[in-house]
Scaffold this active site. Structure first.
Site, short mmCIF file in Angstrom:
data_model
loop_
_atom_site.label_atom_id
_atom_site.label_comp_id
_atom_site.label_asym_id
_atom_site.label_seq_id
_atom_site.Cartn_x
_atom_site.Cartn_y
_atom_site.Cartn_z
CE LYS A 377 -23.07 44.68 83.85
NZ LYS A 377 -21.77 44.50 83.29
CG ASP A 382 -22.77 47.39 78.75
OD1 ASP A 382 -22.70 48.62 78.51
OD2 ASP A 382 -21.92 46.86 78.85
CE LYS A 389 -20.76 46.16 76.09
NZ LYS A 389 -19.59 45.29 76.73
CG ASP A 400 -23.87 43.47 80.77
OD1 ASP A 400 -23.25 42.46 81.25
OD2 ASP A 400 -23.44 44.77 80.84
CG ASP A 460 -18.26 48.18 77.85
OD1 ASP A 460 -19.33 48.06 78.30
OD2 ASP A 460 -17.71 47.29 77.23
CD GLU A 462 -21.70 48.24 82.05
OE1 GLU A 462 -21.85 46.93 82.11
OE2 GLU A 462 -20.65 48.43 81.14
NE ARG A 464 -15.47 47.03 86.17
CZ ARG A 464 -14.40 46.43 85.16
NH1 ARG A 464 -13.38 46.85 85.65
NH2 ARG A 464 -14.91 45.83 84.16
#
Length: 546
Positions: A377, A382, A389, A400, A460, A462, A464
């Site tokens: 990933k 993010d 968040k 991330d 959030d 994102e 996957r």
């Protein structure tokens, strides 16, 4: 399975593996992937690569203002800082030189001499060591004017595994450290859980080297030990000697290698030891440590430096350093549109930073017996999107891209070790998850590259989405027979399991078993009852409930 695996463990997966993924938010960068012989990093040329659509483009095209900084053609990255610019190395220019040699520790000259001592060499009564019962250790103690006996009495040293004490002696070695190895029967090169006894010794050496600014160090185990222990000591010392200093000093240029004062490490062996086998172990561990440090360099960099373009440049450096076995392809936005990567494009839509779909391929020189894919990933920041968040940790969301960092660290290890018979694809669908009027909204429906539609209830989620198109690519374009994805996918995994374990999910139990074995070889493990017991420890009571 979903868990966070270190670069060393990911590299081990090339030996054998059906699909699984890995997820756990990384701890602080210096400790998150705790697990490199001088390497002169060559600056890669701006090579043109042919994309899957037939377009030929350089990998740094489409840069915004921030990524233009990160895509500097020099080895150093420039950080905008008011009217001045700070130069930050992308990679270390040098690494610790390490070797194994047959030598009497009393004849060694340098800054730090570390002696590994098993608890069997000490007489312990009621939990306290009272004397030395090993003749070899007695000889060393006498030559060092009783410093070991002083440690035993004054510092209550009992040779517990990982314990250490250091003193300045002013002889041929300026400092002497004694490091506990625990009971000899319990010492193992490949334990079931966590770092080995010998890696813990290396860790103590690295810590002492940092504390005393040692440039040269030597390690010697009193009594016999397997030759592979030399590699574990090397790995522990290299990683624990690391310091995150690139962003701490405001000076025109930081020389590579400023991450540690330690320059040379020798593992001293007794007469009759197989120095060739020990040296092989050292060289392998150097490669493992080097890959982990590459990962640390990527993960610790702030999001205004570590952009998707920065990750592409890092992949280019790895490919350039092993051009005989490594090739790089970076897909741009228009390439991803032609491949109909709707999930990935939806996440990247709001960012001014151009996305980079990074595909690094390792092909051995001999016949290929199997193909695997390691997917990381690569969200370089993010924000959570419209599901912002707001609960905290947004300032840490540079990590991330930790999955991509681990995968590229593994790529560096593979580039150095060059395993035979396996073709490996290192993939990261890198981008930022930001907020903008053109981005996806909660409730939107997007279409993945395999034609499946996905309703996005939370922007959030994102990770996957980007992984979905990367997984399809690995299966269809690369022909991968086994896929492992590594991701900081959800904080819930850390809440449930703590920071010593990662979540691991796979429908293939054989692959799970192989991952556990790889973890033992690299000093990590996805899950273990030992770690579960550590989670229950309390600083004021025997156990804690939370």
């Amino acid at each position: 399975m979903r868990c966070c695996i270190s670069a060393r463990t990911v590299a081990q997966l090339s030996k054998s593996f059906t699909y699984c993924s890995a997820n756990r938010p990384l701890p602080r960068p210096v400790h998150s992937l705790h697990r490199h012989t001088i390497v002169a990093w060559k600056q890669p040329s701006l090579s043109l690569r042919s994309s899957s659509t037939g377009c030929v483009r350089p990998y740094v095209t489409g840069c915004s203002v921030r990524s233009a900084v990160a895509a500097s053609s020099t080895t150093d990255m420039s950080i905008p800082s008011g009217k001045t610019e700070q130069q930050v190395p992308l990679y270390p220019d040098r690494h610790i030189q390490a070797c194994a040699a047959i030598q009497d520790p009393l004849t060694w000259k340098g800054d730090l001499l570390a002696l590994g001592i098993h608890s069997d060499a000490l007489t312990v009564k009621e939990g306290e060591a009272t004397s030395i019962n090993d003749s070899a250790l007695q000889k060393l103690d006498k030559a060092l004017d009783g410093v070991i006996t002083e440690f035993i009495i004054a510092a209550e040293f009992t040779a517990k595994a990982g314990s250490s004490h250091t003193a300045r002696v002013g002889g041929s070695a300026r400092f002497v450290s004694i490091v506990g190895l625990g009971k000899k029967d319990n010492a193992s090169v490949e334990p079931e859980w966590g770092p080995s006894t010998y890696q813990k010794m290396g860790t103590a050496i690295g810590v002492a080297a940092k504390a005393h600014k040692a440039k040269t160090a030597a390690a010697f185990i009193v009594g016999s030990a397997p030759e592979q222990a030399a590699g574990r000591i090397t790995q522990g010392a290299m990683l624990s000697a690391y310091e995150a200093v690139r962003f701490k000093k405001a000076q025109p240029k930081l020389t590579g290698g400023s991450w540690t004062s330690l320059e040379k490490l020798q593992v001293l062996l007794p007469e009759g030891a197989d120095v060739g086998r020990a040296q092989q172990s050292v060289e392998r561990s150097c490669a493992m440590a080097k890959g982990a440090i590459v990962t640390r360099y990527l993960v610790e960099a702030p999001p205004n430096i570590c952009t998707p373009t920065h990750l592409a440049n890092a992949a280019a450096k790895i490919a350039e350093g092993a051009s005989d076995v490594m090739t790089l392809e970076v897909l741009e936005k228009e390439d991803c549109e032609k491949l109909k990567m709707g999930c990935y494009l939806a996440v990247a839509a709001c960012s001014e930073e151009p996305l980079k779909f990074i595909h690094l391929t390792y092909k051995p020189k001999g016949p290929v017996k199997k193909k695997i894919a390691l997917i990381g990933k690569g969200l370089t920041f993010d924000s959570g999107g419209y599901n912002l968040k707001v609960g905290g940790m947004i300032e840490l969301m540079k990590f991330d891209m930790g999955g991509a960092g681990a995968v590229f660290g593994a790529a560096q290890i593979i580039a150095d070790l060059k395993p035979e018979g396996v073709e490996i694809h290192f993939i990261s669908a890198s981008c930022e998850n930001m907020i903008d009027g053109k981005g996806m909204l909660p409730g939107d429906v997007v279409t993945a590259s395999n034609g499946k539609t996905v309703q996005v209830l939370n922007t959030d989620a994102e990770g996957r989405l980007t992984l979905a198109d990367a997984l399809v690519y690995a299966e269809k374009k690369c022909g991968a027979e086994a896929i492992v994805d590594v991701a900081t996918l959800t904080g819930a995994c850390m809440v449930a399991l703590g920071t010593s374990m990662c979540g691991m999910f796979s429908p293939n139990q054989q692959l799970v078993s192989q991952l556990k074995q790889a973890g033992s070889k690299s000093g990590d493990s996805p899950c273990c009852s030992d770690a579960e017991a550590q989670l229950l420890r309390s600083i004021v009571a025997r156990i804690k409930v939370c």
